[in-house]
Design a protein around this motif. Structure first.
Motif, PDB file in Angstrom:
ATOM      1  N   ASP A  18      30.221  33.925  36.468  1.00 52.20           N
ATOM      2  CA  ASP A  18      29.995  32.499  36.188  1.00 52.20           C
ATOM      3  C   ASP A  18      30.927  32.001  35.085  1.00 52.20           C
ATOM      4  O   ASP A  18      31.497  30.905  35.193  1.00 52.20           O
ATOM      5  N   ALA A  19      31.098  32.800  34.031  1.00 49.43           N
ATOM      6  CA  ALA A  19      31.972  32.387  32.931  1.00 49.43           C
ATOM      7  C   ALA A  19      33.409  32.225  33.409  1.00 49.43           C
ATOM      8  O   ALA A  19      34.082  31.254  33.050  1.00 49.43           O
ATOM      9  N   PHE A  20      33.874  33.141  34.233  1.00 47.80           N
ATOM     10  CA  PHE A  20      35.244  33.040  34.731  1.00 47.80           C
ATOM     11  C   PHE A  20      35.396  31.900  35.736  1.00 47.80           C
ATOM     12  O   PHE A  20      36.418  31.212  35.747  1.00 47.80           O
ATOM     13  N   GLU A  21      34.397  31.692  36.579  1.00 51.52           N
ATOM     14  CA  GLU A  21      34.476  30.607  37.558  1.00 51.52           C
ATOM     15  C   GLU A  21      34.450  29.243  36.885  1.00 51.52           C
ATOM     16  O   GLU A  21      35.040  28.287  37.388  1.00 51.52           O
ATOM     17  N   ASN A  22      33.787  29.133  35.752  1.00 49.29           N
ATOM     18  CA  ASN A  22      33.675  27.855  35.052  1.00 49.29           C
ATOM     19  C   ASN A  22      34.795  27.625  34.036  1.00 49.29           C
ATOM     20  O   ASN A  22      34.818  26.591  33.373  1.00 49.29           O
ATOM     21  N   TYR A  23      35.702  28.582  33.936  1.00 50.75           N
ATOM     22  CA  TYR A  23      36.808  28.446  32.984  1.00 50.75           C
ATOM     23  C   TYR A  23      37.743  27.335  33.438  1.00 50.75           C
ATOM     24  O   TYR A  23      38.138  27.270  34.593  1.00 50.75           O
ATOM     25  N   ASP A  24      38.085  26.454  32.516  1.00 47.65           N
ATOM     26  CA  ASP A  24      38.989  25.344  32.801  1.00 47.65           C
ATOM     27  C   ASP A  24      40.309  25.605  32.082  1.00 47.65           C
ATOM     28  O   ASP A  24      40.407  25.415  30.869  1.00 47.65           O
ATOM     29  N   PRO A  25      41.338  26.065  32.821  1.00 53.28           N
ATOM     30  CA  PRO A  25      42.613  26.385  32.168  1.00 53.28           C
ATOM     31  C   PRO A  25      43.220  25.169  31.470  1.00 53.28           C
ATOM     32  O   PRO A  25      43.088  24.041  31.930  1.00 53.28           O
ATOM     33  N   GLN A  26      43.861  25.444  30.382  1.00 51.34           N
ATOM     34  CA  GLN A  26      44.541  24.415  29.599  1.00 51.34           C
ATOM     35  C   GLN A  26      46.049  24.642  29.692  1.00 51.34           C
ATOM     36  O   GLN A  26      46.493  25.761  29.934  1.00 51.34           O
ATOM     37  N   PRO A  27      46.838  23.582  29.534  1.00 50.26           N
ATOM     38  CA  PRO A  27      48.301  23.758  29.558  1.00 50.26           C
ATOM     39  C   PRO A  27      48.725  24.832  28.559  1.00 50.26           C
ATOM     40  O   PRO A  27      48.257  24.857  27.420  1.00 50.26           O
ATOM     41  N   GLY A  28      49.582  25.721  29.001  1.00 51.02           N
ATOM     42  CA  GLY A  28      50.083  26.779  28.137  1.00 51.02           C
ATOM     43  C   GLY A  28      49.235  28.030  28.110  1.00 51.02           C
ATOM     44  O   GLY A  28      49.620  29.021  27.504  1.00 51.02           O
ATOM     45  N   ASP A  29      48.064  28.019  28.744  1.00 47.61           N
ATOM     46  CA  ASP A  29      47.193  29.194  28.726  1.00 47.61           C
ATOM     47  C   ASP A  29      47.885  30.435  29.286  1.00 47.61           C
ATOM     48  O   ASP A  29      47.718  31.526  28.770  1.00 47.61           O
ATOM     49  N   GLN A  30      48.647  30.264  30.362  1.00 47.83           N
ATOM     50  CA  GLN A  30      49.259  31.434  30.994  1.00 47.83           C
ATOM     51  C   GLN A  30      50.365  32.026  30.132  1.00 47.83           C
ATOM     52  O   GLN A  30      50.751  33.168  30.318  1.00 47.83           O
ATOM     53  N   ASP A  31      50.897  31.262  29.184  1.00 51.02           N
ATOM     54  CA  ASP A  31      51.960  31.751  28.316  1.00 51.02           C
ATOM     55  C   ASP A  31      51.418  32.446  27.065  1.00 51.02           C
ATOM     56  O   ASP A  31      52.129  33.205  26.427  1.00 51.02           O
ATOM     57  N   ALA A  32      50.195  32.159  26.730  1.00 48.05           N
ATOM     58  CA  ALA A  32      49.610  32.711  25.510  1.00 48.05           C
ATOM     59  C   ALA A  32      49.051  34.106  25.776  1.00 48.05           C
ATOM     60  O   ALA A  32      48.559  34.383  26.877  1.00 48.05           O
ATOM     61  N   PRO A  33      49.133  34.984  24.792  1.00 48.13           N
ATOM     62  CA  PRO A  33      48.499  36.296  24.973  1.00 48.13           C
ATOM     63  C   PRO A  33      46.984  36.119  25.078  1.00 48.13           C
ATOM     64  O   PRO A  33      46.423  35.157  24.544  1.00 48.13           O
ATOM     65  N   ILE A  34      46.364  37.016  25.775  1.00 44.06           N
ATOM     66  CA  ILE A  34      44.906  36.960  25.920  1.00 44.06           C
ATOM     67  C   ILE A  34      44.285  37.284  24.565  1.00 44.06           C
ATOM     68  O   ILE A  34      44.610  38.312  23.972  1.00 44.06           O
ATOM     69  N   PRO A  35      43.404  36.411  24.083  1.00 47.90           N
ATOM     70  CA  PRO A  35      42.721  36.722  22.819  1.00 47.90           C
ATOM     71  C   PRO A  35      41.938  38.031  22.968  1.00 47.90           C
ATOM     72  O   PRO A  35      41.408  38.328  24.051  1.00 47.90           O
ATOM     73  N   PRO A  36      41.866  38.813  21.905  1.00 48.79           N
ATOM     74  CA  PRO A  36      41.190  40.112  21.994  1.00 48.79           C
ATOM     75  C   PRO A  36      39.779  40.032  22.560  1.00 48.79           C
ATOM     76  O   PRO A  36      39.391  40.862  23.379  1.00 48.79           O
ATOM     77  N   VAL A  37      39.005  39.030  22.174  1.00 54.10           N
ATOM     78  CA  VAL A  37      37.633  38.947  22.674  1.00 54.10           C
ATOM     79  C   VAL A  37      37.624  38.679  24.181  1.00 54.10           C
ATOM     80  O   VAL A  37      36.783  39.204  24.910  1.00 54.10           O
ATOM     81  N   MET A  38      38.587  37.884  24.665  1.00 52.53           N
ATOM     82  CA  MET A  38      38.664  37.629  26.101  1.00 52.53           C
ATOM     83  C   MET A  38      39.096  38.893  26.846  1.00 52.53           C
ATOM     84  O   MET A  38      38.602  39.172  27.932  1.00 52.53           O
ATOM     85  N   ALA A  39      39.998  39.669  26.243  1.00 49.73           N
ATOM     86  CA  ALA A  39      40.417  40.925  26.864  1.00 49.73           C
ATOM     87  C   ALA A  39      39.231  41.876  26.997  1.00 49.73           C
ATOM     88  O   ALA A  39      39.061  42.540  28.028  1.00 49.73           O
ATOM     89  N   VAL A  40      38.381  41.913  25.980  1.00 54.89           N
ATOM     90  CA  VAL A  40      37.186  42.764  26.031  1.00 54.89           C
ATOM     91  C   VAL A  40      36.232  42.253  27.110  1.00 54.89           C
ATOM     92  O   VAL A  40      35.700  43.023  27.904  1.00 54.89           O
ATOM     93  N   ARG A  41      36.034  40.939  27.159  1.00 54.08           N
ATOM     94  CA  ARG A  41      35.142  40.370  28.169  1.00 54.08           C
ATOM     95  C   ARG A  41      35.660  40.643  29.576  1.00 54.08           C
ATOM     96  O   ARG A  41      34.898  40.974  30.482  1.00 54.08           O
ATOM     97  N   LEU A  42      36.968  40.508  29.763  1.00 55.13           N
ATOM     98  CA  LEU A  42      37.563  40.759  31.066  1.00 55.13           C
ATOM     99  C   LEU A  42      37.385  42.217  31.465  1.00 55.13           C
ATOM    100  O   LEU A  42      37.013  42.518  32.604  1.00 55.13           O
ATOM    101  N   ALA A  43      37.622  43.124  30.536  1.00 54.36           N
ATOM    102  CA  ALA A  43      37.437  44.545  30.823  1.00 54.36           C
ATOM    103  C   ALA A  43      35.977  44.855  31.150  1.00 54.36           C
ATOM    104  O   ALA A  43      35.679  45.621  32.078  1.00 54.36           O
ATOM    105  N   ALA A  44      35.050  44.243  30.416  1.00 51.90           N
ATOM    106  CA  ALA A  44      33.625  44.454  30.682  1.00 51.90           C
ATOM    107  C   ALA A  44      33.239  43.903  32.049  1.00 51.90           C
ATOM    108  O   ALA A  44      32.473  44.523  32.791  1.00 51.90           O
ATOM    109  N   TRP A  45      33.781  42.746  32.396  1.00 56.76           N
ATOM    110  CA  TRP A  45      33.508  42.161  33.711  1.00 56.76           C
ATOM    111  C   TRP A  45      34.031  43.075  34.820  1.00 56.76           C
ATOM    112  O   TRP A  45      33.339  43.311  35.801  1.00 56.76           O
ATOM    113  N   ARG A  46      35.245  43.588  34.638  1.00 55.16           N
ATOM    114  CA  ARG A  46      35.804  44.496  35.643  1.00 55.16           C
ATOM    115  C   ARG A  46      34.962  45.756  35.781  1.00 55.16           C
ATOM    116  O   ARG A  46      34.720  46.238  36.882  1.00 55.16           O
ATOM    117  N   ARG A  47      34.509  46.297  34.637  1.00 53.18           N
ATOM    118  CA  ARG A  47      33.657  47.490  34.677  1.00 53.18           C
ATOM    119  C   ARG A  47      32.353  47.194  35.412  1.00 53.18           C
ATOM    120  O   ARG A  47      31.930  47.953  36.289  1.00 53.18           O
TER     121      ARG A  47
END
Length: 90
Positions: A18-47
Motif C-alpha cells: 500500500d505504501a509503495f502503491e500510494n507513493y507519488d513521485p516528485q520531479p528529480g526522485d529518480q536522480d536522487a539516491p534512495i534515503p537509507p530509511v527507504m532502502a530499509v523499507r524496500l528491503a523489508a518489503w522484498r523480504r
C-alpha cells in the motif's frame, strides 16, 4: 527477534505494498539516491513478499502431496523445520 506468523508476514507485506502503491513521485526522485530509511523499507518489503510467495509455494506443494522432507530439501532445511514453520499455512 521472535518468529513471525504467516499472517503477520502477509499483513506487513500488504502494508508495504500500500505504501509503495500510494507513493507519488516528485520531479528529480529518480536522480536522487534512495534515503537509507527507504532502502530499509524496500528491503523489508522484498523480504516479506518473498516470504509470502514461499508460504504460498509450500501450500501448493503440500496440496500436490509433496512430503515435508521434499519441501524442506527444496528450501534448504529439514522436513521437520519446514513443517514447523509452514504447517499452519499449508
Amino acid at each position: 527477534m521472535a518468529p513471525r506468523s504467516i499472517e503477520d508476514i502477509k499483513a506487513r507485506a500488504d502494508e508495504f505494498a500500500d505504501a509503495f502503491e500510494n507513493y507519488d513521485p516528485q520531479p528529480g526522485d529518480q536522480d536522487a539516491p534512495i534515503p537509507p530509511v527507504m532502502a530499509v523499507r524496500l528491503a523489508a518489503w522484498r523480504r516479506d513478499t518473498a516470504e509470502r510467495e514461499l508460504a504460498d509455494a509450500v501450500r501448493a506443494a503440500r496440496e500436490k502431496r509433496l512430503s515435508w522432507r521434499e519441501v524442506g530439501e527444496a528450501i534448504g532445511t529439514s522436513g521437520e523445520a519446514a513443517r514447523q514453520r509452514y504447517s499452519a499455512s499449508a
